[in-house]
Write a protein that holds these residues in place. Structure first.
Motif, short mmCIF file in Angstrom:
data_model
loop_
_atom_site.label_atom_id
_atom_site.label_comp_id
_atom_site.label_asym_id
_atom_site.label_seq_id
_atom_site.Cartn_x
_atom_site.Cartn_y
_atom_site.Cartn_z
N GLY A 75 8.12 5.65 9.73
CA GLY A 75 8.93 4.98 8.71
C GLY A 75 8.36 5.19 7.33
N LEU A 76 7.03 5.16 7.21
CA LEU A 76 6.39 5.41 5.92
C LEU A 76 6.68 6.83 5.44
N VAL A 77 6.55 7.81 6.34
CA VAL A 77 6.79 9.21 5.96
C VAL A 77 8.24 9.40 5.52
N MET A 78 9.17 8.76 6.25
CA MET A 78 10.59 8.91 5.90
C MET A 78 10.91 8.24 4.56
N THR B 285 0.85 -1.19 0.00
CA THR B 285 0.00 0.00 0.00
C THR B 285 0.89 1.25 0.00
N TYR B 286 1.23 1.71 -1.20
CA TYR B 286 2.12 2.86 -1.33
C TYR B 286 1.40 4.17 -1.08
N TRP C 274 4.52 -0.43 4.69
CA TRP C 274 3.45 -0.43 3.68
C TRP C 274 3.27 -1.76 2.95
N THR C 275 3.85 -2.82 3.45
CA THR C 275 3.67 -4.13 2.83
C THR C 275 3.06 -5.11 3.84
#
Length: 441
Positions: free
Chosen positions: A414-417, A237-238, A282-283
């Motif tokens: 982590g997603l934001v980075m 989910t990108y 995101w996975t």
């Protein structure tokens, strides 16, 4: 297609994982380090350096051709012309042979694009050569789009590809229209195609996308419910990624920011997360075992890239192959590999990079930093670790002094980075593509 789209109640109860100011501050900090570190300089090399004894490497292959160009995509790609693509695949196989002659061996291969399956006979020939040259290969991952999987020839990739990643983005027709992806079919048509082909491969990964302004939580929850019914082995989910090159474009205007992104992400955790194990920020995987990770950089500290526009990370340096198709062909035919740019990183920059990937992967280990990187994590990255603790992103695992738990807030961080990091990589691609002329394409 008969499907049940009853929404999970948690979609209506999304919470803010991080306030706007914290998301924006993270973006600014990431931008500061990206501007300082993500630049590449011209270099004259016949090839990248040879492998180091005891090191493991992944092979990345880039196929830069698409039938049409998506407006939001900043990956290196060209409009498909068959004669150019066939010549390119021939050069790609020659460069792979050069990697073998340098002494490289690989256990994993990732084929990215572009549309990697655009000439399936050429791709099959290339993957067969890879398995012949590198008999220790355990996994080949490949990307494709929802139109390609409808091809009668697609099934010929069965037995060669271990993990097929299909770029769906959304089953919602309004999002497909917004992103100019109706050319691949309606959401219902794409759903049916995946249902028909996903059992061809040990792992079928469905790429979804969120982070669109105006993308309601119900729309996201419906997409996640359709995924649950499809039941692929893996889902990615990108978030939509906006670069400095596209910030003022249509892509920039359709991107969600801050708390809206946080709410959308929390909806994914509250729906898909109930049925899948989270592998990275995101996975998600059905079992978590032997699935392969979409972001190959997590489990491979070093990788060699072949093909026009491919990146390599070897030792302490990032290497980039020429983005010119013509120049790439000339180099290969003269016995040189495609590398024309390099950036050397300091030890501290590499440690920061590995810390970011560890947070993104949800696996932060003092043992890894001690045994692989040769440092004490808590002292070598003192400021960074303090910041993560203050943000509530990590906490000590009470059962293992070497392990730190990445919290839900940490996974969103982590997603934001990673979103900011990949946007920075996209900026590098955009800058290297900018000088290309018609003769380079």
């Amino acid at each position: 297609m008969a499907i049940d789209t009853t929404l999970n109640p948690s979609a209506q109860q999304a919470q803010h994982l991080m306030p706007n100011w914290q998301v924006h501050m993270t973006d600014k900090i990431m931008q500061y380090y990206i501007d300082r570190g993500l630049t590449v300089d011209p270099v004259i090399l016949k090839s990248p350096p040879p492998p180091q004894e005891g090191h493991q490497y992944l092979l990345y292959m880039h196929v830069p051709f698409c039938h049409t160009l998506c407006t939001y995509c900043t990956f290196h790609r060209f409009l498909f012309k068959e004669y150019k693509a066939r010549e390119y695949f021939k050069n790609l196989r020659a460069e792979m042979q050069m990697a073998k002659d340098l002494g490289y061996d690989f256990q994993s291969v990732y084929v990215g694009g572009g549309t990697t399956t655009i000439l399936q006979d050429e791709l099959i020939q290339t993957l067969e050569l890879a398995r012949k040259l590198f008999p220790h290969i355990r996994e080949i991952s490949c990307e494709t789009d929802p139109k390609e999987i409808a091809s009668p020839l697609f099934k010929n990739l069965q037995g060669l590809v271990d993990r097929m990643s299909i770029g769906v983005q959304s089953f919602d027709d309004s999002i497909l229209k917004l992103t100019d992806r109706t050319k691949f079919g309606t959401g219902a048509e794409v759903y049916d195609r995946i249902a028909a082909c996903q059992d061809l491969f040990p792992t079928c990964n469905v790429d979804m996308m969120f982070g669109f302004r105006g993308q309601s939580l119900d729309m996201i929850a419906r997409d996640m419910e359709l995924i649950r019914q499809l039941n692929p082995k893996q889902v990615t989910t990108y978030p939509l990624m906006v670069t400095s090159e596209t910030r003022k474009s249509v892509k920039g205007m359709i991107a969600a920011e801050g708390q809206e992104l946080s709410e959308q992400y929390n909806t994914i955790l509250g729906t898909l997360g109930q049925h899948y194990r989270q592998l990275t920020s995101w996975t998600f995987g059905r079992t978590g075992d032997n699935e392969g990770i979409d972001e190959y950089v997590i489990d491979h500290d070093e990788y060699l890239g072949i093909g026009s526009g491919a990146f390599s990370f070897l030792g302490d340096s990032l290497y980039v192959n020429t983005f010119s198709l013509a120049r790439y062909g000339q180099r290969i035919q003269s016995g040189q590999m495609g590398t024309e740019r390099r950036r050397e990183f300091t030890k501290h920059q590499i440690l920061q990079y590995r810390l970011m990937l560890s947070i993104f992967a949800g696996r932060l280990s003092r043992k890894y930093f001690r045994e692989v990187q040769g440092v004490n994590l808590d002292t070598a990255l003192l400021k960074e670790m303090l910041g993560l603790r203050l943000a509530g992103a990590i906490r000590q695992d009470p059962t293992d002094p070497d392990k730190l738990t990445v919290t839900t807030v940490g996974k969103f961080l982590g997603l934001v980075m990673m979103k900011a990091f990949y946007s920075g990589m996209d900026n590098v691609r955009a800058q290297l593509r900018a000088p290309l002329k018609a003769c380079d394409m």
